[in-house]
Write a protein that holds these residues in place. Sequence first.
Motif, PDB file in Angstrom:
ATOM      1  N   LEU A 117       0.828  -1.206   0.000  1.00 19.53           N
ATOM      2  CA  LEU A 117       0.000   0.000   0.000  1.00 19.53           C
ATOM      3  C   LEU A 117       0.862   1.255   0.000  1.00 19.53           C
ATOM      4  N   PHE A 118       1.959   1.227   0.731  1.00 13.35           N
ATOM      5  CA  PHE A 118       2.869   2.374   0.740  1.00 13.35           C
ATOM      6  C   PHE A 118       3.503   2.573  -0.634  1.00 13.35           C
ATOM      7  N   ILE A 119       3.900   1.468  -1.267  1.00 14.20           N
ATOM      8  CA  ILE A 119       4.498   1.565  -2.608  1.00 14.20           C
ATOM      9  C   ILE A 119       3.486   2.151  -3.590  1.00 14.20           C
ATOM     10  N   TYR A 120       2.250   1.683  -3.513  1.00 17.77           N
ATOM     11  CA  TYR A 120       1.212   2.180  -4.424  1.00 17.77           C
ATOM     12  C   TYR A 120       1.000   3.680  -4.252  1.00 17.77           C
ATOM     13  N   ARG A 121       0.882   4.118  -2.993  1.00 10.68           N
ATOM     14  CA  ARG A 121       0.616   5.532  -2.767  1.00 10.68           C
ATOM     15  C   ARG A 121       1.776   6.400  -3.256  1.00 10.68           C
ATOM     16  N   TYR A 122       2.993   5.916  -3.100  1.00  9.78           N
ATOM     17  CA  TYR A 122       4.145   6.695  -3.582  1.00  9.78           C
ATOM     18  C   TYR A 122       4.104   6.816  -5.103  1.00  9.78           C
ATOM     19  N   GLY A 221      10.966  -1.800   6.833  1.00 10.37           N
ATOM     20  CA  GLY A 221      11.913  -0.927   6.141  1.00 10.37           C
ATOM     21  C   GLY A 221      11.299  -0.320   4.891  1.00 10.37           C
ATOM     22  N   VAL A 222      10.532  -1.137   4.138  1.00 13.90           N
ATOM     23  CA  VAL A 222       9.827  -0.635   2.957  1.00 13.90           C
ATOM     24  C   VAL A 222       8.846   0.468   3.353  1.00 13.90           C
ATOM     25  N   MET A 223       8.080   0.231   4.412  1.00  7.17           N
ATOM     26  CA  MET A 223       7.105   1.237   4.860  1.00  7.17           C
ATOM     27  C   MET A 223       7.790   2.531   5.290  1.00  7.17           C
ATOM     28  N   ILE A 224       8.870   2.400   6.045  1.00  6.51           N
ATOM     29  CA  ILE A 224       9.573   3.589   6.537  1.00  6.51           C
ATOM     30  C   ILE A 224      10.185   4.363   5.382  1.00  6.51           C
ATOM     31  N   TYR A 225      10.822   3.643   4.455  1.00 11.22           N
ATOM     32  CA  TYR A 225      11.491   4.327   3.336  1.00 11.22           C
ATOM     33  C   TYR A 225      10.487   5.052   2.443  1.00 11.22           C
ATOM     34  N   TRP A 226       9.481   4.313   1.953  1.00  8.38           N
ATOM     35  CA  TRP A 226       8.514   4.934   1.049  1.00  8.38           C
ATOM     36  C   TRP A 226       7.655   5.959   1.780  1.00  8.38           C
ATOM     37  N   GLY A 227       7.312   5.678   3.035  1.00  8.65           N
ATOM     38  CA  GLY A 227       6.501   6.626   3.803  1.00  8.65           C
ATOM     39  C   GLY A 227       7.242   7.920   4.070  1.00  8.65           C
ATOM     40  N   TYR A 228       8.500   7.816   4.492  1.00  7.93           N
ATOM     41  CA  TYR A 228       9.290   9.028   4.781  1.00  7.93           C
ATOM     42  C   TYR A 228       9.554   9.805   3.500  1.00  7.93           C
ATOM     43  N   THR A 229       9.909   9.109   2.434  1.00  4.27           N
ATOM     44  CA  THR A 229      10.161   9.787   1.160  1.00  4.27           C
ATOM     45  C   THR A 229       8.910  10.493   0.665  1.00  4.27           C
ATOM     46  N   HIS A 231       6.420  11.549   2.526  1.00  9.84           N
ATOM     47  CA  HIS A 231       6.134  12.661   3.427  1.00  9.84           C
ATOM     48  C   HIS A 231       6.990  13.887   3.114  1.00  9.84           C
ATOM     49  N   THR A 232       8.269  13.666   2.840  1.00  6.36           N
ATOM     50  CA  THR A 232       9.183  14.795   2.611  1.00  6.36           C
ATOM     51  C   THR A 232       9.001  15.438   1.236  1.00  6.36           C
ATOM     52  N   ARG A 233       8.497  14.684   0.262  1.00  2.63           N
ATOM     53  CA  ARG A 233       8.385  15.206  -1.107  1.00  2.63           C
ATOM     54  C   ARG A 233       6.960  15.546  -1.509  1.00  2.63           C
ATOM     55  N   MET A 234       5.992  15.201  -0.674  1.00  8.04           N
ATOM     56  CA  MET A 234       4.600  15.320  -1.087  1.00  8.04           C
ATOM     57  C   MET A 234       4.177  16.767  -1.336  1.00  8.04           C
ATOM     58  N   GLU A 235       4.490  17.644  -0.408  1.00  8.08           N
ATOM     59  CA  GLU A 235       4.018  19.029  -0.530  1.00  8.08           C
ATOM     60  C   GLU A 235       4.492  19.673  -1.829  1.00  8.08           C
ATOM     61  N   GLU A 236       5.745  19.419  -2.173  1.00  8.61           N
ATOM     62  CA  GLU A 236       6.280  19.996  -3.404  1.00  8.61           C
ATOM     63  C   GLU A 236       5.597  19.402  -4.631  1.00  8.61           C
ATOM     64  N   ARG A 237       5.308  18.117  -4.576  1.00 11.54           N
ATOM     65  CA  ARG A 237       4.739  17.426  -5.726  1.00 11.54           C
ATOM     66  C   ARG A 237       3.287  17.795  -5.967  1.00 11.54           C
ATOM     67  N   ILE A 238       2.490  17.927  -4.898  1.00 13.55           N
ATOM     68  CA  ILE A 238       1.050  18.107  -5.078  1.00 13.55           C
ATOM     69  C   ILE A 238       0.615  19.572  -5.062  1.00 13.55           C
ATOM     70  N   LYS A 239       1.572  20.490  -4.993  1.00 10.16           N
ATOM     71  CA  LYS A 239       1.193  21.903  -4.882  1.00 10.16           C
ATOM     72  C   LYS A 239       0.442  22.411  -6.115  1.00 10.16           C
ATOM     73  N   HIS A 249      -4.832  12.956  -1.499  1.00  6.46           N
ATOM     74  CA  HIS A 249      -3.518  12.364  -1.282  1.00  6.46           C
ATOM     75  C   HIS A 249      -3.079  12.483   0.177  1.00  6.46           C
ATOM     76  N   LYS A 250      -3.388  13.606   0.802  1.00  5.87           N
ATOM     77  CA  LYS A 250      -3.033  13.767   2.215  1.00  5.87           C
ATOM     78  C   LYS A 250      -3.839  12.817   3.097  1.00  5.87           C
ATOM     79  N   GLN A 251      -5.124  12.647   2.769  1.00 11.84           N
ATOM     80  CA  GLN A 251      -5.959  11.735   3.544  1.00 11.84           C
ATOM     81  C   GLN A 251      -5.497  10.296   3.384  1.00 11.84           C
ATOM     82  N   PHE A 252      -5.112   9.923   2.160  1.00  9.05           N
ATOM     83  CA  PHE A 252      -4.614   8.569   1.924  1.00  9.05           C
ATOM     84  C   PHE A 252      -3.344   8.306   2.721  1.00  9.05           C
ATOM     85  N   PHE A 253      -2.467   9.290   2.762  1.00 11.64           N
ATOM     86  CA  PHE A 253      -1.218   9.117   3.510  1.00 11.64           C
ATOM     87  C   PHE A 253      -1.507   8.954   5.001  1.00 11.64           C
TER      88      PHE A 253
END
Length: 287
Positions: A117-122, A221-229, A231-239, A249-253
């Motif tokens: 699910l984390f991979i899909y959302r990313y 580890g997969v959840m932490i990596y994709w989740g953190y990445t 989280h840190t890149r989402m605002e720039e991407r979805i602006k 996208h924020k609700q899904f996260f």
Amino acid sequence: MSSEGNYLFWISVTHFVPQVGFFASTVLGSILLFLNNIGCQKIFGSYKHLISSFTTLGMVFATVEILVFPNVHNYNAGFLFFSFENSLGLDGSKTRNIPLAGYTFFHSATISLLSVLFIYRYWAIFDTQKLLLFKGKKALLWVAYCSFFGFQYALGTYFFLELDSISSEYFREEVLIRYHRNISSLPAMSIVAYDPVDGSVRWWNIMGILNICSIVNFQYGVMIYWGYTMHTRMEERIKNFSENMRKHHKQFFKSLVLQVTGYCRTICNNYFRSLLQPLSCLSPSPS
């Protein structure tokens, strides 16, 4: 709790916890499946099917838990994973541990699907072309992914954690005192890190520990990596997205984070069971 120091009262308490979990999973999961399939808009695409799959798998896992009623017991250098009854009528020496191994299969498969699910959302935010891997026959890739880790976990526990003469004798007196049962009659798996007689490392059990740790650490580890990445890149991407899409996208996260938190119920439940057996690790070693 009796004056003899058995844990039978606490076992009845801890067996009540998965029954509550089963009821909650069945009722709430059914509501979610109904809303997801009746009220969910088509724009959610494959993600709707992933959520339905995760919910269904969670309900199956909760059902298996109340059929098997696994218990955890810590004792000095050992760790016992057992049930009081032979589930599904499997009472042979080679078959009675299959339900316990099956429980670990669904545990591992559920964790694996959560990481998917984390991979899909990313990819839904940063690389939508890869979402084709979740459509049609290609979606079977993720079924194979979850099944692979499920079987790795289940087969690893079945073979690496099998009771032998050393582990049986190590736990025999403890199980008799705490549960009034003969360990030889119980479906059980165990980890005894070293031989209590000569202190030699029991590598077969160590391989079982490494197998479990590798699976769990990889998935989280997969959840932490994709989740953190994400989280840190989402605002720039979805602006530049529409207001509704940004909210989606924020609700899904946030829902993914809540799912991880909710799934920790199973881990905490098992840990809670071992803690309710008043620190058996402080009991004296059998002579």
